[in-house]
Design a protein around this motif. Structure first.
Motif, PDB file in Angstrom:
ATOM      1  N   LEU A  72       4.553  -8.019 -15.850  1.00 28.77           N
ATOM      2  CA  LEU A  72       5.266  -6.946 -15.171  1.00 28.77           C
ATOM      3  C   LEU A  72       4.721  -5.581 -15.576  1.00 28.77           C
ATOM      4  O   LEU A  72       4.564  -4.697 -14.720  1.00 28.77           O
ATOM      5  CB  LEU A  72       6.762  -7.023 -15.477  1.00 28.77           C
ATOM      6  N   SER A  73       4.416  -5.395 -16.855  1.00 24.15           N
ATOM      7  CA  SER A  73       3.866  -4.114 -17.313  1.00 24.15           C
ATOM      8  C   SER A  73       2.538  -3.812 -16.630  1.00 24.15           C
ATOM      9  O   SER A  73       2.269  -2.665 -16.249  1.00 24.15           O
ATOM     10  CB  SER A  73       3.686  -4.122 -18.836  1.00 24.15           C
ATOM     11  N   VAL A  74       1.706  -4.833 -16.455  1.00 28.67           N
ATOM     12  CA  VAL A  74       0.421  -4.635 -15.783  1.00 28.67           C
ATOM     13  C   VAL A  74       0.653  -4.262 -14.314  1.00 28.67           C
ATOM     14  O   VAL A  74      -0.001  -3.353 -13.785  1.00 28.67           O
ATOM     15  CB  VAL A  74      -0.457  -5.897 -15.880  1.00 28.67           C
ATOM     16  N   LEU A  75       1.578  -4.927 -13.658  1.00 29.32           N
ATOM     17  CA  LEU A  75       1.873  -4.594 -12.261  1.00 29.32           C
ATOM     18  C   LEU A  75       2.388  -3.159 -12.137  1.00 29.32           C
ATOM     19  O   LEU A  75       2.020  -2.434 -11.206  1.00 29.32           O
ATOM     20  CB  LEU A  75       2.895  -5.572 -11.696  1.00 29.32           C
ATOM     21  N   LYS A  76       3.226  -2.744 -13.078  1.00 32.69           N
ATOM     22  CA  LYS A  76       3.723  -1.367 -13.065  1.00 32.69           C
ATOM     23  C   LYS A  76       2.574  -0.387 -13.317  1.00 32.69           C
ATOM     24  O   LYS A  76       2.532   0.698 -12.724  1.00 32.69           O
ATOM     25  CB  LYS A  76       4.823  -1.188 -14.107  1.00 32.69           C
ATOM     26  N   ARG A  77       1.639  -0.775 -14.171  1.00 32.25           N
ATOM     27  CA  ARG A  77       0.451   0.067 -14.412  1.00 32.25           C
ATOM     28  C   ARG A  77      -0.399   0.172 -13.135  1.00 32.25           C
ATOM     29  O   ARG A  77      -0.862   1.250 -12.769  1.00 32.25           O
ATOM     30  CB  ARG A  77      -0.368  -0.525 -15.548  1.00 32.25           C
ATOM     31  N   PHE A  78      -0.565  -0.941 -12.447  1.00 33.51           N
ATOM     32  CA  PHE A  78      -1.314  -0.929 -11.191  1.00 33.51           C
ATOM     33  C   PHE A  78      -0.630  -0.028 -10.165  1.00 33.51           C
ATOM     34  O   PHE A  78      -1.295   0.683  -9.391  1.00 33.51           O
ATOM     35  CB  PHE A  78      -1.418  -2.342 -10.621  1.00 33.51           C
ATOM     36  N   SER A  79       0.708  -0.056 -10.133  1.00 34.02           N
ATOM     37  CA  SER A  79       1.426   0.785  -9.180  1.00 34.02           C
ATOM     38  C   SER A  79       1.135   2.258  -9.420  1.00 34.02           C
ATOM     39  O   SER A  79       1.041   3.051  -8.470  1.00 34.02           O
ATOM     40  CB  SER A  79       2.929   0.510  -9.253  1.00 34.02           C
ATOM     41  N   GLU A  80       0.974   2.637 -10.683  1.00 36.32           N
ATOM     42  CA  GLU A  80       0.623   4.019 -11.016  1.00 36.32           C
ATOM     43  C   GLU A  80      -0.779   4.347 -10.540  1.00 36.32           C
ATOM     44  O   GLU A  80      -1.031   5.410  -9.942  1.00 36.32           O
ATOM     45  CB  GLU A  80       0.709   4.246 -12.526  1.00 36.32           C
ATOM     46  N   LEU A  81      -1.714   3.424 -10.750  1.00 36.97           N
ATOM     47  CA  LEU A  81      -3.115   3.662 -10.396  1.00 36.97           C
ATOM     48  C   LEU A  81      -3.326   3.694  -8.891  1.00 36.97           C
ATOM     49  O   LEU A  81      -4.137   4.475  -8.384  1.00 36.97           O
ATOM     50  CB  LEU A  81      -4.002   2.577 -11.024  1.00 36.97           C
ATOM     51  N   ILE A  82      -2.593   2.859  -8.170  1.00 43.30           N
ATOM     52  CA  ILE A  82      -2.746   2.800  -6.721  1.00 43.30           C
ATOM     53  C   ILE A  82      -2.354   4.109  -6.063  1.00 43.30           C
ATOM     54  O   ILE A  82      -2.927   4.526  -5.051  1.00 43.30           O
ATOM     55  CB  ILE A  82      -1.909   1.640  -6.147  1.00 43.30           C
ATOM     56  N   LEU A  83      -1.377   4.795  -6.669  1.00 38.07           N
ATOM     57  CA  LEU A  83      -0.894   6.053  -6.080  1.00 38.07           C
ATOM     58  C   LEU A  83      -1.736   7.257  -6.448  1.00 38.07           C
ATOM     59  O   LEU A  83      -1.530   8.346  -5.895  1.00 38.07           O
ATOM     60  CB  LEU A  83       0.557   6.289  -6.525  1.00 38.07           C
ATOM     61  N   LEU A  84      -2.688   7.081  -7.370  1.00 37.08           N
ATOM     62  CA  LEU A  84      -3.537   8.210  -7.776  1.00 37.08           C
ATOM     63  C   LEU A  84      -4.478   8.633  -6.638  1.00 37.08           C
ATOM     64  O   LEU A  84      -4.964   7.788  -5.892  1.00 37.08           O
ATOM     65  CB  LEU A  84      -4.347   7.839  -9.007  1.00 37.08           C
TER      66      LEU A  84
END
Length: 209
Positions: free
Chosen positions: A197-209
């Motif tokens: 879940l932490s990795v998915l949340k990290r990906f969500s941050e990166l996708i929006l950059l």
């Protein structure tokens, strides 16, 4: 001569030979699955325990089908990671196609299970046939999908999930396509579902950059 291959039948060797795909083993290439991971709240941790409980209960009865994996394990994770919120777009069963032209034309076709955020995150849910089924066996299929990304100038991420195991993938195509993968994380090991879940949340941050 035109040769058409279904993504489920592609091999890593064919992807390397026909599309120039290259594995990167340097950990600096894919730090996103282990570094700067968001901390989870107590509510998120409690929700993950519910997911684990549901998984354990259902797998006692029979192996989980692909649809059950998506419903019981994948969907709650995507929800907790925030991918159902307005900033993201979810698409399912999206057709993909990549082609290579050399002495012959090779076309690889398939359909990815879930696309998130303008094709920045590709998710492949795999049927959990039995406890010995290795999620990494679907890596060639997932990479074939991810190679179809229109965002070749930016890193693209993938997730392989069979209910029990999770593997993350990163692909960069700025020049020659290069990829790396995470270790397999298990829902049956302490705290590894929290890392997923932490990795998915990290990906969500990166996708929006």
């Amino acid at each position: 001569m035109v040769q058409t291959i279904q993504t489920r039948d592609i091999s890593l060797y064919e992807l390397e030979e026909n599309f120039g795909l290259e594995l990167v083993t340097n950990s600096n290439f894919f730090p996103e699955w282990i570094e700067n991971l968001p901390l989870l709240t107590d509510i998120e941790k409690s929700s993950l325990e519910r997911v684990k409980s549901n998984y354990s209960n259902l797998t006692k009865r029979r192996p989980m089908s692909e649809e059950v994996v998506k419903m019981v394990v994948l969907s709650p994770l995507l929800d907790l990671a925030g991918f159902y919120q307005p900033n993201f777009e979810i698409k399912t069963e999206t057709s993909t196609e990549i082609s290579a032209v050399d002495e012959s034309v090779i076309i690889v076709k398939g359909s990815i299970d879930v696309l998130v955020g303008n094709r920045r995150l590709w998710i492949l849910a795999i049927e959990s046939k039995n406890t010995k089924f290795d999620v990494i066996s679907a890596l060639p299929q997932a990479l074939a999908y991810i190679l179809d990304t229109p965002n070749a100038e930016r890193p693209t991420f993938g997730l392989l999930v069979n209910g029990r195991e999770f593997v993350f993938v990163k692909l960069v195509q700025s020049q020659k396509p290069k990829y790396a993968r995470s270790d397999a994380l298990s829902i049956e090991k302490p705290n590894e579902i929290q890392q997923v879940l932490s990795v998915l949340k990290r990906f969500s941050e990166l996708i929006l950059l």
